[in-house]
Design a protein around this motif. Structure first.
Motif, short mmCIF file in Angstrom:
data_model
loop_
_atom_site.label_atom_id
_atom_site.label_comp_id
_atom_site.label_asym_id
_atom_site.label_seq_id
_atom_site.Cartn_x
_atom_site.Cartn_y
_atom_site.Cartn_z
N ARG A 121 0.82 -1.22 0.00
CA ARG A 121 0.00 0.00 0.00
C ARG A 121 0.85 1.27 0.00
O ARG A 121 0.61 2.20 -0.77
N PHE A 122 1.89 1.29 0.86
CA PHE A 122 2.70 2.49 0.95
C PHE A 122 3.55 2.68 -0.30
O PHE A 122 3.92 3.80 -0.65
N TRP A 178 0.38 7.88 5.65
CA TRP A 178 -0.83 8.07 6.46
C TRP A 178 -0.74 9.43 7.15
O TRP A 178 0.35 9.94 7.41
N PRO A 179 -1.91 10.04 7.43
CA PRO A 179 -1.91 11.32 8.14
C PRO A 179 -1.90 11.09 9.64
O PRO A 179 -2.30 10.03 10.11
N TRP A 180 -1.41 12.07 10.41
CA TRP A 180 -1.48 11.95 11.85
C TRP A 180 -2.50 12.95 12.39
O TRP A 180 -2.62 14.07 11.88
N PRO A 181 -3.22 12.54 13.45
CA PRO A 181 -4.14 13.49 14.08
C PRO A 181 -3.34 14.63 14.69
O PRO A 181 -2.16 14.47 15.00
N ARG A 211 -10.04 16.63 8.98
CA ARG A 211 -9.63 15.30 9.41
C ARG A 211 -9.83 14.31 8.26
O ARG A 211 -10.68 14.49 7.39
N ASP A 269 -10.60 10.99 6.05
CA ASP A 269 -11.63 9.96 5.93
C ASP A 269 -10.93 8.60 5.89
O ASP A 269 -10.22 8.29 4.93
N PRO A 270 -11.11 7.78 6.95
CA PRO A 270 -10.38 6.51 6.95
C PRO A 270 -10.81 5.58 5.82
O PRO A 270 -10.09 4.63 5.49
N PHE A 271 -11.98 5.86 5.22
CA PHE A 271 -12.47 4.98 4.17
C PHE A 271 -11.76 5.25 2.84
O PHE A 271 -12.00 4.54 1.87
N TYR A 313 -11.15 15.60 16.44
CA TYR A 313 -11.95 15.38 17.65
C TYR A 313 -11.15 15.79 18.88
O TYR A 313 -9.95 15.64 18.88
N CYS A 372 -1.65 5.06 13.03
CA CYS A 372 -2.49 6.22 12.71
C CYS A 372 -3.09 6.85 13.96
O CYS A 372 -3.57 7.99 13.90
N SER A 431 -5.52 8.41 19.78
CA SER A 431 -6.09 9.69 19.37
C SER A 431 -6.92 9.48 18.11
O SER A 431 -6.69 8.56 17.33
N ASN A 432 -7.87 10.38 17.91
CA ASN A 432 -8.74 10.34 16.73
C ASN A 432 -9.52 9.02 16.62
O ASN A 432 -9.90 8.61 15.53
N HIS A 475 -12.09 8.74 18.93
CA HIS A 475 -13.30 9.38 19.44
C HIS A 475 -14.39 8.38 19.87
O HIS A 475 -15.51 8.42 19.34
N GLU A 491 -16.17 8.45 22.31
CA GLU A 491 -17.30 9.15 22.94
C GLU A 491 -18.37 9.54 21.92
O GLU A 491 -19.44 9.98 22.31
N GLN A 497 -20.27 6.35 5.87
CA GLN A 497 -19.60 5.50 4.88
C GLN A 497 -20.09 4.06 4.94
O GLN A 497 -19.96 3.33 3.97
N TRP A 527 -13.74 -2.57 11.46
CA TRP A 527 -13.56 -2.05 10.10
C TRP A 527 -12.07 -1.80 9.84
O TRP A 527 -11.55 -2.16 8.79
N ARG A 563 -9.60 8.26 26.75
CA ARG A 563 -10.48 9.43 26.60
C ARG A 563 -11.17 9.80 27.90
O ARG A 563 -12.25 10.39 27.89
N LYS A 577 -22.27 12.24 17.55
CA LYS A 577 -21.54 13.43 17.06
C LYS A 577 -20.78 13.11 15.77
O LYS A 577 -20.18 12.04 15.66
#
Lengths: 372, 256
Positions: free
Chosen positions: A86-87, A295-298, A313, A315-317, A372, B186, B191-192, B194, B196, B204, B217, B246, B255
């Motif tokens: 993938r990478f 990959w992105p980081w939060p 943010r 989209d993980p999909f 988030y 990731c 983190s991320n 969420h 909550e 999706q 998933w 969290r 949310k």
């Protein structure tokens, strides 16, 4: 005549001004698309003489003299193909992106973390893929390339990690900024254990990144022969400032390094490692992060620089969302506009003027989906 | 203390399954039982004072579950004799009783102490409970008679669950991944994730999802593994870890 009335001439000139104002804010790709479109419309109408609103001049306006551009690709984190492809596909996409740029950039910065675990197979694969770039490549090292064999293979492939060069009136410096104090000997770690410890972002065992005393001495020496008015652009894998310590979004000796850079009038730092749109200004120094292809980081829970306009943010999909590559346009005045080419999204440009005005003008498009 | 004896200690004190005690073996209890002159297996109770020699038994792995049960009962009898004042409620049938470990004391040390709270001790807390009997406070069953030590045990059990989740979260192989991608790559510190915000309509997916649906998933897609069953201990542990990160975030189900 009422107060709200505007003559047809006034309206014409206001529209015209607004039109050209918008044009100045276009990135190159959109500009080319629009230029082609307006030329096409003009031709279709049977007009031969260029009309006043047809795009004939460069988008970036008259005040910016002979600048140049370089592209960047960063943080690909390659495994060997048999482990994960993938990478690899993501890096190939970035290489295609850069090769399609027209005109071609003067060079391509590779921002570090070519490999995931610093293994020969990973680094060799990355080196091979980067060979297909048409423009010359400037390499930078990341911690994922380094901590298995302490840079042995990387140096064989790409040379010393710390170097400088001059290009069109700008002094460029590439730093090795992911040194860590020895945390492995006392713990009796194998090289792979050391590598995997450094590879984990939320692994508190490792030390913090630093340029280190030798690196700083080298930098001081290198810059001693550079005029203070010469624009300086620094490439560093770690951010060269202190963002969030627990994830090593951090350079331990950032204050010392910044002190070395402070006397120069125009300094821009382009850094990797953080995998996100990131903007910071400290004194005369502008800092821009780079996107990762992997990959992105939060955004970290605290410490985010005030000037940063967050990228939406991811989209993980979508395997590519929040990732990408980009370009740096160095203006004639030596300041840099930083373009984030977010895949499958509109690109975002963080202009030098945004930083220079401390966020008062040229603000990038707002975040609609914050972290988030 | 050998791994096997410590497992037996746990079995004795907890009347619990030997398998459950395995995980505890990594954190050796603080009270090694005296050694046997004849090399027999010694089993110590977690009070650090009561112990029992298994006459003629040299290898703890040869002890059957029935024998271990008998040893546990003997040790408990002994303890009750030494602590006649203790109000001892037998655990409900089938209940597992949590165990204190070194780790619990260490993790407690890093948390802000409750005002007036006493540091945990190796005693059962029976004396404290007795003192409280005369106090002008309502009585209850389990929740009417717990000590600082009980709380330390509960905290340790929870932390152990969270720690296991941390392990799976950071280990591509443990979660059944096939492309060397783990959750933390990731989601540093979860983190991320969420948690909550669940349950919520996941656009999706086209349906309402729980946190575990999204964990699965991710396991199926970026991680390229097989989804975990709802009662899979790895899934449960990962949920525990993610929620633990969290703490304090307001619940905002739905949310986006």
């Amino acid at each position: 005549m009422g107060r709200g009335h505007k003559s047809i001439e006034t309206r014409h000139h206001q529209e015209r001004d607004a039109f050209f104002d918008r044009l100045r804010h276009l990135d190159r790709r959109s500009f080319m698309r629009l230029a082609g479109l307006s030329a096409g419309i003009a031709a279709a109408k049977g007009l031969i003489v260029p009309q006043s609103f047809q795009l004939v001049s460069v988008a970036h306006g008259a005040e910016q003299r002979s600048g140049f551009s370089f592209a960047y690709i960063s943080d690909s984190h390659l495994y060997e193909q048999k482990v994960n492809d993938r990478f690899i596909r993501s890096l190939l996409r970035a290489v295609d992106d850069v090769n399609r740029l027209s005109p071609q950039p003067d060079f391509v910065l590779y921002g570090g973390d070519l490999a995931q675990l610093g293994q020969k197979g990973e680094l060799d694969l990355g080196a091979q893929i980067l060979k297909s770039l048409k423009a010359p490549v400037r390499m930078m090292v990341g911690e994922h390339d380094w901590f298995l064999d302490m840079g042995a293979r990387w140096r064989e492939l790409f040379g010393e990690p710390q170097y400088s060069f001059d290009h069109k009136g700008v002094h460029f410096v590439t730093l090795m900024s992911v040194n860590e104090k020895d945390f492995w000997t006392a713990r009796g770690m194998t090289p792979m254990e050391r590598m995997q410890t450094v590879a984990g972002l939320d692994n508190g065992v490792q030390s913090r990144f630093e340029v280190g005393p030798e690196g700083r001495a080298w930098l001081k020496q290198d810059l001693s022969r550079v005029d203070k008015k010469t624009p300086v652009i620094v490439f560093s894998h770690s951010p060269l400032y202190k963002y969030y310590r627990p994830w090593n979004f951090w350079t331990e000796d950032a204050d010392e390094v910044q002190a070395i850079l402070a006397p120069f009038e125009k300094v821009t730092v382009i850094h990797g490692h953080t995998h996100q749109l990131l903007t910071q200004r400290i004194g005369n120094i502008s800092f821009h992060g780079m996107l990762s292809t992997a990959w992105p980081w939060p955004y970290a829970p605290e410490g985010l620089p005030a000037l940063t306009v967050q990228m939406n943010r991811a989209d993980p999909f979508s395997a590519f969302d929040g990732c990408g590559d980009g370009r740096v346009d160095v203006n004639g005045n030596g300041l840099a506009d930083k373009l984030y080419n977010l895949w499958d999204r509109n690109p975002v440009t963080v202009r030098a003027a945004y930083l220079a005005s401390n966020g008062k003008s040229d603000r990038p498009a707002a975040t609609t989906l914050p972290s988030y | 203390m050998t791994l096997r004896t410590s497992a037996l200690v746990a079995a004795a004190a907890a009347s619990a399954l030997l398998a459950g005690a395995r995980a505890l073996a990594a954190d050796p209890p603080a009270h090694p039982p005296p050694t046997s002159a004849s090399g027999d297996v010694m089993v110590g109770l977690c009070d650090g004072r009561t112990s029992l020699e298994l006459k003629g038994v040299k290898d703890a792995s040869q002890v059957t579950p029935e024998q271990a049960r008998a040893v546990a009962d003997l040790l408990m009898e002994d303890w009750k004799k030494k602590n006649p004042e203790a109000r001892w409620d037998p655990p409900p049938a089938g209940a597992k009783v949590a165990q204190a470990s070194q780790a619990s004391q260490a993790s407690q040390a890093s948390q802000p102490a409750r005002p007036g709270a006493k540091p945990p001790t190796s005693s059962s807390g029976a004396a404290e409970v007795k003192k409280e009997q005369g106090a002008n406070a309502q009585s209850g069953h389990t929740y009417g008679s717990f000590s600082e030590r009980d709380q330390a045990i509960w905290r340790a059990s929870t932390e152990q669950f969270v720690k296991e989740g941390h392990r799976v979260f950071h280990d591509a192989k443990a979660m059944g991944g096939t492309v060397a991608i783990s959750c933390d790559m990731c989601h540093p510190d979860a983190s991320n994730t969420h948690p909550e915000t669940y349950p919520k309509y996941q656009v999706q997916l086209g349906r309402v999802a729980l946190l575990r649906d999204m964990i699965n998933w991710c396991i199926q897609n970026p991680v390229r593994g097989k989804p975990l069953a709802d009662d899979d201990p790895r899934l449960r542990a990962m949920e525990a870890y993610i929620y633990a990160q969290r703490k304090g975030a307001p619940l905002e189900y739905g949310k986006h």
